[in-house]
Scaffold this motif. Structure first.
Motif, PDB file in Angstrom:
ATOM      1  N   LEU A   1      -3.664  -5.843  -8.060  1.00 30.21           N
ATOM      2  CA  LEU A   1      -3.766  -7.070  -7.370  1.00 30.21           C
ATOM      3  C   LEU A   1      -2.501  -7.630  -7.888  1.00 30.21           C
ATOM      4  O   LEU A   1      -1.888  -8.135  -8.488  1.00 30.21           O
ATOM      5  CB  LEU A   1      -5.091  -7.665  -8.608  1.00 30.21           C
ATOM      6  N   ALA A   2      -2.126  -8.481  -6.222  1.00 31.71           N
ATOM      7  CA  ALA A   2      -0.560  -9.800  -6.352  1.00 31.71           C
ATOM      8  C   ALA A   2      -0.990 -10.679  -5.895  1.00 31.71           C
ATOM      9  O   ALA A   2      -1.893 -10.572  -5.624  1.00 31.71           O
ATOM     10  CB  ALA A   2       0.167  -8.121  -6.218  1.00 31.71           C
ATOM     11  N   PHE A   3       0.244 -11.345  -6.453  1.00 30.98           N
ATOM     12  CA  PHE A   3       0.675 -12.582  -5.624  1.00 30.98           C
ATOM     13  C   PHE A   3       1.837 -12.493  -5.605  1.00 30.98           C
ATOM     14  O   PHE A   3       2.862 -13.077  -5.594  1.00 30.98           O
ATOM     15  CB  PHE A   3      -0.283 -14.127  -6.931  1.00 30.98           C
ATOM     16  N   PRO A   4       2.295 -12.658  -4.079  1.00 31.98           N
ATOM     17  CA  PRO A   4       3.322 -12.580  -3.939  1.00 31.98           C
ATOM     18  C   PRO A   4       4.489 -14.012  -4.365  1.00 31.98           C
ATOM     19  O   PRO A   4       3.751 -14.701  -4.150  1.00 31.98           O
ATOM     20  CB  PRO A   4       3.721 -12.294  -2.472  1.00 31.98           C
ATOM     21  N   ARG A   5       5.407 -13.015  -3.848  1.00 37.43           N
ATOM     22  CA  ARG A   5       6.590 -14.677  -5.128  1.00 37.43           C
ATOM     23  C   ARG A   5       6.592 -15.030  -4.182  1.00 37.43           C
ATOM     24  O   ARG A   5       7.254 -16.624  -4.789  1.00 37.43           O
ATOM     25  CB  ARG A   5       8.358 -13.762  -5.739  1.00 37.43           C
ATOM     26  N   ASN A   6       6.760 -15.522  -3.219  1.00 36.71           N
ATOM     27  CA  ASN A   6       7.510 -16.619  -2.546  1.00 36.71           C
ATOM     28  C   ASN A   6       5.769 -17.655  -2.042  1.00 36.71           C
ATOM     29  O   ASN A   6       5.908 -18.550  -1.381  1.00 36.71           O
ATOM     30  CB  ASN A   6       7.236 -16.400  -0.511  1.00 36.71           C
TER      31      ASN A   6
ATOM     32  N   LEU B   1      -1.746  -7.098 -11.309  1.00 40.28           N
ATOM     33  CA  LEU B   1      -2.931  -6.200 -11.889  1.00 40.28           C
ATOM     34  C   LEU B   1      -3.229  -5.131 -11.706  1.00 40.28           C
ATOM     35  O   LEU B   1      -3.306  -4.963 -10.867  1.00 40.28           O
ATOM     36  CB  LEU B   1      -3.881  -7.253 -12.589  1.00 40.28           C
ATOM     37  N   LEU B   2      -2.357  -4.280 -12.713  1.00 38.94           N
ATOM     38  CA  LEU B   2      -3.063  -3.073 -12.690  1.00 38.94           C
ATOM     39  C   LEU B   2      -4.967  -2.520 -12.469  1.00 38.94           C
ATOM     40  O   LEU B   2      -5.069  -2.608 -13.711  1.00 38.94           O
ATOM     41  CB  LEU B   2      -2.408  -1.423 -13.139  1.00 38.94           C
TER      42      LEU B   2
ATOM     43  N   VAL C   1       1.502  -5.312 -14.528  1.00 41.55           N
ATOM     44  CA  VAL C   1       2.508  -5.288 -14.619  1.00 41.55           C
ATOM     45  C   VAL C   1       3.632  -5.726 -14.050  1.00 41.55           C
ATOM     46  O   VAL C   1       3.430  -6.099 -13.326  1.00 41.55           O
ATOM     47  CB  VAL C   1       2.497  -3.029 -14.053  1.00 41.55           C
ATOM     48  N   ARG C   2       4.889  -5.005 -14.463  1.00 44.84           N
ATOM     49  CA  ARG C   2       6.049  -6.286 -13.307  1.00 44.84           C
ATOM     50  C   ARG C   2       6.908  -5.055 -12.264  1.00 44.84           C
ATOM     51  O   ARG C   2       7.634  -4.252 -13.044  1.00 44.84           O
ATOM     52  CB  ARG C   2       7.371  -7.136 -14.630  1.00 44.84           C
TER      53      ARG C   2
END
Length: 622
Positions: free
Chosen positions: A335-340, A391-392, A401-402
């Protein structure tokens, strides 16, 4: 993953039965903004929002409008608005016919959502706009953040009040210069939390500010426990949030009837298996939003995705994971939240995501697979997914995780050309540009769906944005849709008015493809960290053939500067009747904290000046 619930955090709601006070209008500003969130249960939250806005400028008329996107979990109950004169007399009142509705979305084929909106306009300024909105959220999962710094307008007073009619646990994070809330109980024994701010200045952006800097003052809210369509969840830890997501996905990520074609890949080395299946995914599927059910979070069954060959980010990521499982490779959703868009705060587990990818942990490496983009190469996610907290989601061990950040050398744009200058100030050229990494992703995004005519127009804009008329005579693109190889563009072109004439001299800028832009504020005015989307390496090598009878006025000239943020080098070297110009700009600076900004500003100011160097050739006397 659907993003519109993030928009709810910015929407407005209000308190009923409120008497509007009169005031002199004065300058444009939000006189008062009051939000009340009444939490009746995990599945029923009523939000009220009231605003009183002085509108004295033409460009502030937009504040006399509002919008709300309804879904299965968010329902608008009331829109009210009116315009008043300084004396308090009614100018205009919102009517039902003023409220419009839209369900259009470019990527959606099935959509349960509809956006209701209005603009209450009047030609004569100034006036007061009073507006009120009430809506219901059907899960505490979507608790809205509070951002009182509402656009480019000053705020005199703003408040947020949370009323717990049910003992629902929640967490809050104060952002910026805001005090802790007042906590008290009413006569019914309900606990209230109330935040207040006064004299909040209008939001002012800065050059390349970090995305999260747009939220400068306010409160972020997270439900510690929540229910979504009967799925009980917790944000006590990232592990518990991951467990909830695993429960939400359930067996939807497993084939009921496993396709036989993926098992054939088992004979390949693991990374080759992943690469081949990823290529199949890109070739056979397309990104489509399907807004049905728990559409923002719960994927559709992978059998449906396999049959239909389309889906959104969570659908295609789960499909990729299911295909890999059939090939004997274990993968997980990320699960991600793009940096932009902003930044996932690791200290506050909960709903901070709007995207999903597939993650393949290997003994010596981890593969990061962006499953919605045709333009990305294998294990090379777009810049917005570099250096972010993901979120892995793994049974029993979900954790943040980064993702890695690609070095500048992996994101190259290499431009070579031969340019023949004419006495009519034209530049006739033939050349080639090769893109890799994020530079290739950006170029492919621009070119992917264009026909040949539009591709030439796209390249003309890149070739000489400010160098006069441009005609692309021929354009050949190689590896546009072969993403595991560099993108190559060969061209011939004519640039009219490339040079300027001054008597017997012609003046021109050798840099016409890789323009270098920088408009950062002076260090003493800067208040925010600076963010560049990607590290990159731009390289130019251009041979200029001079017109007959002209010569260069200078010998070898070179410029260079190097720092922790990158390096710049350029050189003009005479070679017979030609001039060879070479340049390299390496940007290693992605995020520059405020305490390093002054040094970065000095570096980029020098680079910009050197990159703007002009060259002069003169006509020989007979």
């Amino acid at each position: 993953m659907k993003q519109k619930f993030l928009v709810i955090a910015m929407l407005i709601c209000s308190c009923t039965n409120t008497t509007w006070s009169q005031t002199e209008i004065g300058s444009s500003r939000i006189i008062s903004s009051q939000r009340k969130i009444i939490i009746q249960s995990q599945d029923k939250i009523i939000v009220h929002d009231k605003k009183r806005i002085a509108i004295s400028d033409e460009d502030k008329k937009r504040f006399a409008g509002d919008r709300f996107t309804e879904s299965k979990f968010a329902q608008l109950k009331k829109f009210e608005a009116r315009l008043l004169s300084a004396s308090g007399s009614k100018i205009k009142v919102l009517d039902k016919k003023d409220i419009e509705e839209s369900t259009l979305s470019f990527y959606s084929i099935y959509n349960e959502h509809k956006t209701k909106y209005y603009s209450l306009l009047h030609p004569t300024l100034p006036y007061i706009c009073e507006k009120y909105k009430k809506y219901e959220l059907k899960s505490s999962f979507f608790l809205p953040n509070w951002d009182p710094q509402w656009g480019s307008i000053d705020v005199e007073y703003a408040s947020l009040e949370i009323v717990l009619e049910s003992p629902v646990k929640f967490k809050y994070v104060n952002i910026g210069a805001i005090d802790e809330p007042q906590i008290f109980q009413d006569k019914k024994g309900h606990t209230h939390y109330k935040w207040e701010v006064r004299d909040v200045l209008a939001y002012e952006s800065e050059y390349h500010r970090t995305p999260e800097a747009t939220f400068q003052i306010g409160v972020k809210l997270f439900a510690e426990e929540f229910t979504l369509e009967g799925y009980q969840g917790s944000s006590q830890s990232w592990q518990s949030f991951g467990d909830w997501y695993i429960d939400l996905v359930g067996t939807r990520s497993n084939f009921k009837v496993p396709p036989v074609e993926f098992a054939a890949f088992k004979k390949l080395p693991v990374e080759e298996r992943v690469q081949n299946i990823y290529q199949l995914l890109q070739e056979k599927t397309r990104y489509v939003q399907i807004y049905l059910g728990i559409d923002g979070w719960q994927p559709h069954p992978v059998d449906e995705i396999h049959k239909n060959q389309y889906g959104d980010c969570k659908d295609l990521s789960m499909y990729m994971i299911a295909m890999l499982e059939q090939a004997g490779v274990q993968a997980y959703p990320g699960l991600a939240f793009p940096r932009n868009y902003g930044w996932v705060d690791e200290d506050y587990p909960g709903n901070q995501f709007n995207h999903c990818i597939s993650v393949v942990p290997l003994p010596s490496d981890t593969l990061w697979l962006e499953c919605t983009a045709d333009v990305t190469a294998f294990n090379n996610p777009p810049a917005g997914l570099e250096g972010v907290n993901i979120l892995l989601v793994k049974p029993g061990s979900s954790r943040l995780v980064r993702t890695p950040v690609s070095p500048a050398k992996d994101n190259k744009s290499v431009f070579t050309a031969h340019v023949s200058l004419t006495t009519a100030r034209k530049a006739k050229m033939q050349g080639k540009v090769v893109f890799t990494g994020n530079r290739a992703v950006g170029a492919r995004q621009g070119l992917w769906e264009l026909d040949y005519t539009k591709q030439k127009k796209w390249f003309a804009n890149r070739l000489a944005e400010k160098a006069g008329d441009v005609r692309i005579d021929d354009l050949a693109i190689k590896n546009l849709k072969t993403t595991n190889r560099p993108l190559e563009i060969e061209f011939t072109a004519t640039l009219n008015y490339f040079a300027k004439k001054a008597g017997s001299r012609m003046i021109f800028k050798p840099r016409f493809f890789h323009n270098i832009y920088y408009d950062g504020e002076a260090p003493e005015k800067r208040k925010m960290a600076l963010y560049n989307m990607t590290r990159f390496w731009d390289q130019d090598s251009v041979t200029f053939s001079l017109p007959f009878g002209y010569t260069n006025q200078r010998d070898i000239k070179s410029d260079s500067i190097s720092s922790q943020f990158g390096k710049y080098f350029s050189r003009m070297k005479p070679e017979g009747n030609n001039l060879l110009w070479t340049s390299t700009f390496v940007s290693r600076a992605r995020e520059i904290p405020l305490n390093e900004y002054a040094d970065y500003h000095d570096f980029m100011t020098v680079v910009k000046k050197q990159a703007g160097t002009k060259f002069v050739i003169r006509k020989l006397k007979k």
